[in-house]
Design a protein around this motif. Sequence first.
Motif, PDB file in Angstrom:
ATOM      1  N   ILE A 199     -17.324  36.239 -30.088  1.00  0.00           N
ATOM      2  CA  ILE A 199     -18.554  35.953 -29.349  1.00  0.00           C
ATOM      3  C   ILE A 199     -18.484  34.505 -28.856  1.00  0.00           C
ATOM      4  N   GLU A 200     -18.742  34.335 -27.563  1.00  0.00           N
ATOM      5  CA  GLU A 200     -18.741  32.989 -26.996  1.00  0.00           C
ATOM      6  C   GLU A 200     -19.933  32.205 -27.538  1.00  0.00           C
ATOM      7  N   LYS A 201     -19.819  30.889 -27.521  1.00  0.00           N
ATOM      8  CA  LYS A 201     -20.896  30.042 -28.009  1.00  0.00           C
ATOM      9  C   LYS A 201     -22.073  30.166 -27.033  1.00  0.00           C
ATOM     10  N   GLY A 202     -23.268  30.332 -27.589  1.00  0.00           N
ATOM     11  CA  GLY A 202     -24.475  30.472 -26.772  1.00  0.00           C
ATOM     12  C   GLY A 202     -24.794  31.917 -26.401  1.00  0.00           C
ATOM     13  N   MET A 203     -23.910  32.873 -26.704  1.00  0.00           N
ATOM     14  CA  MET A 203     -24.151  34.290 -26.392  1.00  0.00           C
ATOM     15  C   MET A 203     -25.120  34.853 -27.434  1.00  0.00           C
ATOM     16  N   THR A 204     -26.168  35.482 -26.946  1.00  0.00           N
ATOM     17  CA  THR A 204     -27.155  36.126 -27.826  1.00  0.00           C
ATOM     18  C   THR A 204     -27.122  37.622 -27.562  1.00  0.00           C
ATOM     19  N   TRP A 205     -27.769  38.389 -28.444  1.00  0.00           N
ATOM     20  CA  TRP A 205     -27.804  39.849 -28.273  1.00  0.00           C
ATOM     21  C   TRP A 205     -28.400  40.246 -26.929  1.00  0.00           C
ATOM     22  N   PRO A 206     -29.549  39.688 -26.507  1.00  0.00           N
ATOM     23  CA  PRO A 206     -30.089  40.118 -25.211  1.00  0.00           C
ATOM     24  C   PRO A 206     -29.113  39.887 -24.049  1.00  0.00           C
ATOM     25  N   LYS A 207     -28.424  38.773 -24.054  1.00  0.00           N
ATOM     26  CA  LYS A 207     -27.454  38.506 -22.983  1.00  0.00           C
ATOM     27  C   LYS A 207     -26.280  39.484 -23.069  1.00  0.00           C
ATOM     28  N   PHE A 208     -25.795  39.707 -24.297  1.00  0.00           N
ATOM     29  CA  PHE A 208     -24.671  40.639 -24.501  1.00  0.00           C
ATOM     30  C   PHE A 208     -25.090  42.046 -24.064  1.00  0.00           C
ATOM     31  N   TRP A 209     -26.288  42.459 -24.468  1.00  0.00           N
ATOM     32  CA  TRP A 209     -26.812  43.791 -24.128  1.00  0.00           C
ATOM     33  C   TRP A 209     -26.893  43.966 -22.620  1.00  0.00           C
ATOM     34  N   SER A 210     -27.386  42.970 -21.924  1.00  0.00           N
ATOM     35  CA  SER A 210     -27.521  43.055 -20.476  1.00  0.00           C
ATOM     36  C   SER A 210     -26.150  43.251 -19.818  1.00  0.00           C
ATOM     37  N   ALA A 211     -25.175  42.452 -20.227  1.00  0.00           N
ATOM     38  CA  ALA A 211     -23.838  42.552 -19.651  1.00  0.00           C
ATOM     39  C   ALA A 211     -23.179  43.889 -20.009  1.00  0.00           C
ATOM     40  N   CYS A 212     -23.287  44.300 -21.252  1.00  0.00           N
ATOM     41  CA  CYS A 212     -22.682  45.547 -21.728  1.00  0.00           C
ATOM     42  C   CYS A 212     -23.312  46.750 -21.031  1.00  0.00           C
ATOM     43  N   ASN A 213     -24.632  46.772 -20.922  1.00  0.00           N
ATOM     44  CA  ASN A 213     -25.362  47.871 -20.296  1.00  0.00           C
ATOM     45  C   ASN A 213     -24.942  48.014 -18.832  1.00  0.00           C
TER      46      ASN A 213
END
Length: 152
Positions: free
Chosen positions: A125-139
């Motif tokens: 996980i990159e520094k500063g990456m949160t679940w909402p940001k990850f979820w948005s990109a993954c989705n």
Amino acid sequence: MSKVTWAALVAATVMFTGFGGGAFAQTTPAGDPAKQTSPAPAATPTQGAQDDKAKAADDRKAKRAEERKAKREEAKKERAAKREEAKKERAAKRQEAKKERTESRPNRRKLCGAEWREAREAGKIEKGMTWPKFWSACNTRLKEQAAKQKAN
């Protein structure tokens, strides 16, 4: 109304109501007061039979009314049971359709969640990456993949 007709009407009223003293005013024969009133005649056999027939007819009417009421109540219960059965069938169809819809498409949230856990455990996980940001990109990525598969 003329005066002559009015006078005739008043005279007839007085005569029939007993104020005139005429033949219509006397209701009982003159003579011994004990003989003037006679007891009411006893019920004749035909009158008793008529009363029985009337009572039997009333009983039949009441019985038919009760039967109609019972029939209406039974029909009402049957309609309610049919409505309940139809309601249950519709709910089962909705549930089945929902199940088919969810099984036919992948649950992107679960897939992205699994990826998030694996990446976090592996330290990717990159520094500063949160679940909402990850979820948005993954989705977004999974939707694009699904669109490409549909096009092919």
